[in-house]
Design an enzyme around this catalytic site. Structure first.
Site, PDB file in Angstrom:
ATOM      1  N   ARG A 168       0.832  -1.218   0.000  1.00 18.49           N
ATOM      2  CA  ARG A 168       0.000   0.000   0.000  1.00 18.49           C
ATOM      3  C   ARG A 168       0.866   1.267   0.000  1.00 18.49           C
ATOM      4  NH1 ARG A 168      -2.590  -3.580  -0.887  1.00 18.49           N
ATOM      5  NH2 ARG A 168      -4.562  -4.259  -0.006  1.00 18.49           N
TER       6      ARG A 168
ATOM      7  N   SER B 133     -10.899  -0.305   3.339  1.00 19.95           N
ATOM      8  CA  SER B 133     -10.091  -0.452   4.567  1.00 19.95           C
ATOM      9  C   SER B 133      -9.629   0.925   5.019  1.00 19.95           C
ATOM     10  CB  SER B 133      -8.856  -1.300   4.289  1.00 19.95           C
ATOM     11  OG  SER B 133      -9.249  -2.519   3.729  1.00 19.95           O
TER      12      SER B 133
ATOM     13  N   GLU C 278      -4.950   4.211   6.091  1.00 24.14           N
ATOM     14  CA  GLU C 278      -4.687   3.962   4.669  1.00 24.14           C
ATOM     15  C   GLU C 278      -5.331   5.083   3.838  1.00 24.14           C
ATOM     16  OE1 GLU C 278      -5.255  -0.161   3.292  1.00 24.14           O
ATOM     17  OE2 GLU C 278      -6.299   0.669   1.555  1.00 24.14           O
TER      18      GLU C 278
HETATM   19  C1  LIG Z   1     -15.565  -0.251  -0.937  1.00 30.40           C
HETATM   20  C2  LIG Z   1     -14.081  -0.002  -1.160  1.00 30.40           C
HETATM   21  C3  LIG Z   1     -13.223  -1.076  -1.286  1.00 30.40           C
HETATM   22  C4  LIG Z   1     -11.842  -0.867  -1.500  1.00 30.40           C
HETATM   23  N1  LIG Z   1     -11.037  -1.964  -1.640  1.00 30.40           N
HETATM   24  C5  LIG Z   1      -9.715  -1.792  -1.859  1.00 30.40           C
HETATM   25  C6  LIG Z   1      -8.849  -2.932  -2.024  1.00 30.40           C
HETATM   26  O1  LIG Z   1      -9.299  -4.081  -2.019  1.00 30.40           O
HETATM   27  N2  LIG Z   1      -7.534  -2.710  -2.233  1.00 30.40           N
HETATM   28  C7  LIG Z   1      -7.008  -1.440  -2.292  1.00 30.40           C
HETATM   29  O2  LIG Z   1      -5.791  -1.325  -2.476  1.00 30.40           O
HETATM   30  N3  LIG Z   1      -7.800  -0.347  -2.143  1.00 30.40           N
HETATM   31  C8  LIG Z   1      -9.129  -0.489  -1.926  1.00 30.40           C
HETATM   32  N4  LIG Z   1      -9.937   0.604  -1.758  1.00 30.40           N
HETATM   33  C9  LIG Z   1      -9.330   1.961  -1.803  1.00 30.40           C
HETATM   34  C10 LIG Z   1      -9.426   2.664  -3.179  1.00 30.40           C
HETATM   35  O3  LIG Z   1     -10.286   1.972  -4.020  1.00 30.40           O
HETATM   36  C11 LIG Z   1      -8.049   2.768  -3.845  1.00 30.40           C
HETATM   37  O4  LIG Z   1      -7.135   3.421  -3.013  1.00 30.40           O
HETATM   38  C12 LIG Z   1      -8.131   3.525  -5.190  1.00 30.40           C
HETATM   39  O5  LIG Z   1      -6.912   3.361  -5.899  1.00 30.40           O
HETATM   40  C13 LIG Z   1      -8.387   5.013  -5.003  1.00 30.40           C
HETATM   41  O6  LIG Z   1      -8.622   5.573  -6.271  1.00 30.40           O
HETATM   42  P1  LIG Z   1      -9.408   6.918  -6.493  1.00 30.40           P
HETATM   43  O7  LIG Z   1      -9.306   7.237  -7.946  1.00 30.40           O
HETATM   44  O8  LIG Z   1     -10.771   6.820  -5.934  1.00 30.40           O
HETATM   45  O9  LIG Z   1      -8.504   7.917  -5.618  1.00 30.40           O
HETATM   46  P2  LIG Z   1      -8.938   9.290  -4.944  1.00 30.40           P
HETATM   47  O10 LIG Z   1      -9.622   8.984  -3.640  1.00 30.40           O
HETATM   48  O11 LIG Z   1      -9.660  10.161  -5.903  1.00 30.40           O
HETATM   49  O12 LIG Z   1      -7.506   9.915  -4.633  1.00 30.40           O
HETATM   50  C14 LIG Z   1      -6.599   9.296  -3.743  1.00 30.40           C
HETATM   51  C15 LIG Z   1      -5.365  10.210  -3.588  1.00 30.40           C
HETATM   52  O13 LIG Z   1      -4.671  10.332  -4.820  1.00 30.40           O
HETATM   53  C16 LIG Z   1      -4.605  11.705  -5.264  1.00 30.40           C
HETATM   54  N5  LIG Z   1      -4.816  11.644  -6.726  1.00 30.40           N
HETATM   55  C17 LIG Z   1      -5.948  11.377  -7.390  1.00 30.40           C
HETATM   56  N6  LIG Z   1      -5.713  11.282  -8.708  1.00 30.40           N
HETATM   57  C18 LIG Z   1      -4.381  11.518  -8.883  1.00 30.40           C
HETATM   58  C19 LIG Z   1      -3.522  11.546 -10.018  1.00 30.40           C
HETATM   59  N7  LIG Z   1      -3.970  11.298 -11.258  1.00 30.40           N
HETATM   60  N8  LIG Z   1      -2.216  11.823  -9.834  1.00 30.40           N
HETATM   61  C20 LIG Z   1      -1.720  12.062  -8.585  1.00 30.40           C
HETATM   62  N9  LIG Z   1      -2.486  12.018  -7.481  1.00 30.40           N
HETATM   63  C21 LIG Z   1      -3.807  11.755  -7.624  1.00 30.40           C
HETATM   64  C22 LIG Z   1      -5.719  12.405  -4.505  1.00 30.40           C
HETATM   65  O14 LIG Z   1      -5.450  13.782  -4.339  1.00 30.40           O
HETATM   66  C23 LIG Z   1      -5.705  11.639  -3.187  1.00 30.40           C
HETATM   67  O15 LIG Z   1      -4.666  12.093  -2.363  1.00 30.40           O
HETATM   68  C24 LIG Z   1     -11.317   0.442  -1.564  1.00 30.40           C
HETATM   69  C25 LIG Z   1     -12.208   1.538  -1.452  1.00 30.40           C
HETATM   70  C26 LIG Z   1     -13.566   1.328  -1.262  1.00 30.40           C
HETATM   71  C27 LIG Z   1     -14.497   2.503  -1.161  1.00 30.40           C
END
Ligand SMILES: Cc1cc2nc3c(=O)[nH]c(=O)nc-3n(C[C@H](O)[C@H](O)[C@H](O)COP(=O)(O)OP(=O)(O)OC[C@H]3O[C@@H](n4cnc5c(N)ncnc54)[C@H](O)[C@@H]3O)c2cc1C
Length: 334
Positions: A160, A235, A330
């Site tokens: 992570r 998580s 996380e």
């Molecule tokens: C129900 C649920 C289940 C999940 N299960 C998992 C799992 O099994 N495994 C796992 O690893 N994660 C899991 N996650 C966490 C999440 O899905 C991941 O961390 C995912 O990669 C986040 O992506 P996002 O586009 O929504 O990020 P965001 O929440 O939009 O952004 C996350 C961070 O990245 C920054 N950011 C966004 N886009 C960019 C970019 N293009 N360049 C630089 N920085 C950027 C943002 O400013 C923020 O700091 C889960 C989440 C939920 C809600």
């Protein structure tokens, strides 16, 4: 380019927290992104909003990264190199690869969020981490507006974690990710969690990558709360990795504590620690701990980011008091 002012970010974060963005840019082209970073020196990057807890209104311009596009760059008999732009939805992308019979992302099906964010915390699930399929990451350097490419070995991937959460944090905007996937001889991972049982239930003895994805989608849908129905960010804490000394001390008092060996250290399921601390299923106003998954904090409707954050801190304190272990968040807190 579409700009909106004073809008609620509630539909844009999976916790469903109602804070406001002073200005909100919907970015659909690399040219627009380059123009904006020249104009606005600081900003707030938003992908799918599934790994963030918003505790206050966002004063900086919010850049909603909606860059779309999936392209095969090269391929041979065994492998294919695919570039996916940052704004592609992660799950839809995994399903596209599976339709094409490209292997590698099946275990990561149904993780929320966008392609551009997958390298940041090296998303992982069911025994697989995305680092094993990432060939390179393309990003814009904020200070210069130049395109910089990070080879896999330069991303400093870990559990992570990656360079984008550490020394590269705040310096780059990831614009696309290039994956190297298998075309034949797929490496299957189905000995993890309940995948094998689920396959057996469906009488699958020789699973395909598509069977594995299907099983994982079913398991995730039954185990994890759907953010559309109950706000959450998956998580909330990382599983702590502790030294042998600390592990032995805690295990003496808690012989039933589950653990996994990670090199010379011990990974302990954070969900177990939270459950043992008495928080599983507990609700404090509209902030709570999920009844089946102690690792998942939830918003029952009108919780504020502060409500969720206070609960997270309460959990951290109790776990530290009972087990001497620090739980690290996380989720990104803003
Ligand atoms: C129900 C649920 C289940 C999940 N299960 C998992 C799992 O099994 N495994 C796992 O690893 N994660 C899991 N996650 C966490 C999440 O899905 C991941 O961390 C995912 O990669 C986040 O992506 P996002 O586009 O929504 O990020 P965001 O929440 O939009 O952004 C996350 C961070 O990245 C920054 N950011 C966004 N886009 C960019 C970019 N293009 N360049 C630089 N920085 C950027 C943002 O400013 C923020 O700091 C889960 C989440 C939920 C809600």
């Amino acid at each position: 380019m579409n700009i909106q002012n004073n809008i609620s970010l509630k539909p844009y974060n999976t916790f469903g927290i109602d804070v406001k963005a002073k200005s909100f840019y919907n970015i659909t082209s690399l040219d627009d992104l380059k123009k904006i970073i020249q104009k606005e020196k600081t900003f707030f990057l938003l992908g799918g909003g599934s790994n963030m807890l918003l505790t206050k209104d966002i004063k900086k311009p919010v850049l909603h990264l909606n860059l779309k596009g999936i392209n095969i760059i090269k391929e041979n008999e065994y492998s294919v190199y695919i570039e996916a732009n940052a704004g592609e939805n992660w799950h839809d992308f995994t399903q596209w690869t599976l339709k094409e019979n490209f292997g590698g992302l099946e275990n990561l099906s149904l993780i929320p969020g966008n392609v551009g964010t997958c390298p940041i915390q090296n998303i992982g699930a069911y025994g697989v981490e995305v680092k094993d399929t990432i060939y390179k990451v393309n990003a814009l350097e904020i200070e210069t507006g130049k395109t910089i490419t990070f080879k896999n070995s330069e991303c400093e991937f870990d559990y992570r974690n990656s360079i984008f959460k550490n020394k590269a944090k705040g310096k780059y905007i990831i614009t696309s990710v290039v994956f190297k996937l298998t075309k034949t001889k797929h490496k299957l991972h189905y000995n993890y969690g309940a995948i094998k049982e689920e396959l057996a239930k469906n009488n699958v003895t020789k699973p395909s990558i598509q069977d594995i994805s299907k099983a994982i989608i079913f398991i995730r849908n039954t185990k994890l709360p759907n953010p559309k129905e109950l706000g959450n960010s998956g998580s909330f804490f990382k599983n702590p990795i502790v030294s042998k000394n600390l592990f032995s001390k805690v295990q003496k008092e808690n012989p039933k504590m589950p653990f996994y060996l990670v090199g010379e250290q011990y990974k302990i399921p954070a969900g177990w620690l939270i459950e043992q601390s008495g928080f599983k299923g507990k609700r404090f106003g509209d902030a709570g701990v999920h009844k089946n998954q102690a690792l998942v904090l939830v918003n029952y409707g009108d919780a504020t980011g502060e409500d969720i954050l206070n609960l997270a801190k309460k959990i951290q304190l109790k776990v530290k008091e009972l087990f001497f272990i620090d739980l690290e968040m996380e989720v990104n807190v803003f």
